[in-house]
Design an enzyme around this catalytic site. Structure first.
Site, PDB file in Angstrom:
ATOM      1  CG  HIS A 137      -1.688  -1.054   1.627  1.00 22.65           C
ATOM      2  ND1 HIS A 137      -3.049  -1.024   1.452  1.00 22.65           N
ATOM      3  CD2 HIS A 137      -1.411  -2.275   2.177  1.00 22.65           C
ATOM      4  CE1 HIS A 137      -3.584  -2.159   1.880  1.00 22.65           C
ATOM      5  NE2 HIS A 137      -2.619  -2.944   2.319  1.00 22.65           N
ATOM      6  CD  GLU A 190      -0.888   1.374   4.398  1.00 19.79           C
ATOM      7  OE1 GLU A 190      -0.544   2.100   3.437  1.00 19.79           O
ATOM      8  OE2 GLU A 190      -2.065   1.048   4.640  1.00 19.79           O
ATOM      9  CG  HIS A 206      -5.231  -1.602  -1.031  1.00 21.93           C
ATOM     10  ND1 HIS A 206      -5.506  -0.559  -0.187  1.00 21.93           N
ATOM     11  CD2 HIS A 206      -6.237  -2.504  -0.849  1.00 21.93           C
ATOM     12  CE1 HIS A 206      -6.638  -0.830   0.479  1.00 21.93           C
ATOM     13  NE2 HIS A 206      -7.092  -1.993   0.092  1.00 21.93           N
ATOM     14  CG  ASP A 262      -3.151   1.882  -1.745  1.00 24.84           C
ATOM     15  OD1 ASP A 262      -4.337   1.649  -2.060  1.00 24.84           O
ATOM     16  OD2 ASP A 262      -2.611   1.391  -0.746  1.00 24.84           O
TER      17      ASP A 262
HETATM   18 ZN   LIG Z   1      -4.102   0.628   0.637  1.00 20.93          ZN
END
Ligand SMILES: [Zn+2]
Length: 191
Positions: A40, A122, A160, A170
């Site tokens: 992400h 992330e 994602h 993303d």
């Molecule tokens: Zn995401």
């Protein structure tokens, strides 16, 4: 000479990451095997870096009044297992044995609810700016460590946007999958 691994997974914890526990997790379903990494991007406010807001957000400690954008996400309770900052520092919010809340409604190869069986990573970043070289290096090192602990991940790396198309964009057009996969092969060879 064999190089020591940069990161290591022990009891669902990533050794080499700063532990920043999030309350936003629950148990994975019984008998489920971790088999996917989901990449992400996130930045708070969007496309601005630093400030520690992502950490606060994942810990339900973000002061929503600090920025107008924060009011649009007020009350959301989400998390990821890992966050890789622009500097390459890695933060772990949720133990890999537990289910983090990063994917939302999603499916991968016809299997729904990706949170059940994935690890969410992330990158501090956005859809409109390049990522830092150090973030690729660290992402590859971390993924190599995850693959040796969770062998089913070997074939399964997704964005994602791949598991929630039309809903999520993303890690975005600037994320260079070839660069990531090339570095990953190098670190795997060194393990
Ligand atoms: Zn995401």
């Amino acid at each position: 000479m064999q190089q020591a691994p940069f990161f290591q997974v022990i009891d669902g914890q990533l050794i080499g990451a700063r532990q920043v526990p999030s309350p936003n997790y629950n148990s994975r379903p019984e008998q489920i095997e971790i088999q996917l990494v989901v990449v992400h991007n996130i930045s708070l406010p969007p496309s601005q870096f630093g400030g520690g807001y992502i950490e606060q957000f994942f810990q339900n400690q973000l002061d929503w009044s600090q920025h107008p954008y924060f009011q649009t996400i007020e009350g959301m309770q989400v998390s990821a297992h890992l966050l890789i900052l622009r500097s390459g520092e890695v933060l772990q919010f949720v133990n890999f044995n537990d289910r983090a809340w990063h994917a939302g409604r999603s499916s991968y190869m016809a299997k729904k609810e990706c949170n059940d069986y994935s690890i969410g990573i992330e990158l501090e970043g956005s859809d409109d700016l390049p990522f830092e070289d150090m973030q690729y290096v660290v992402l590859a090192q971390v993924t190599a460590a995850l693959q040796s602990s969770y062998p089913k991940i070997l074939q399964h790396l997704a964005g994602h946007s791949d598991i929630a198309p039309g809903r999520k964009t993303d890690p975005g057009p600037f994320f260079d999958w070839l660069k990531f996969r090339t570095l990953l092969q190098q670190y795997k060879a060194n393990q």
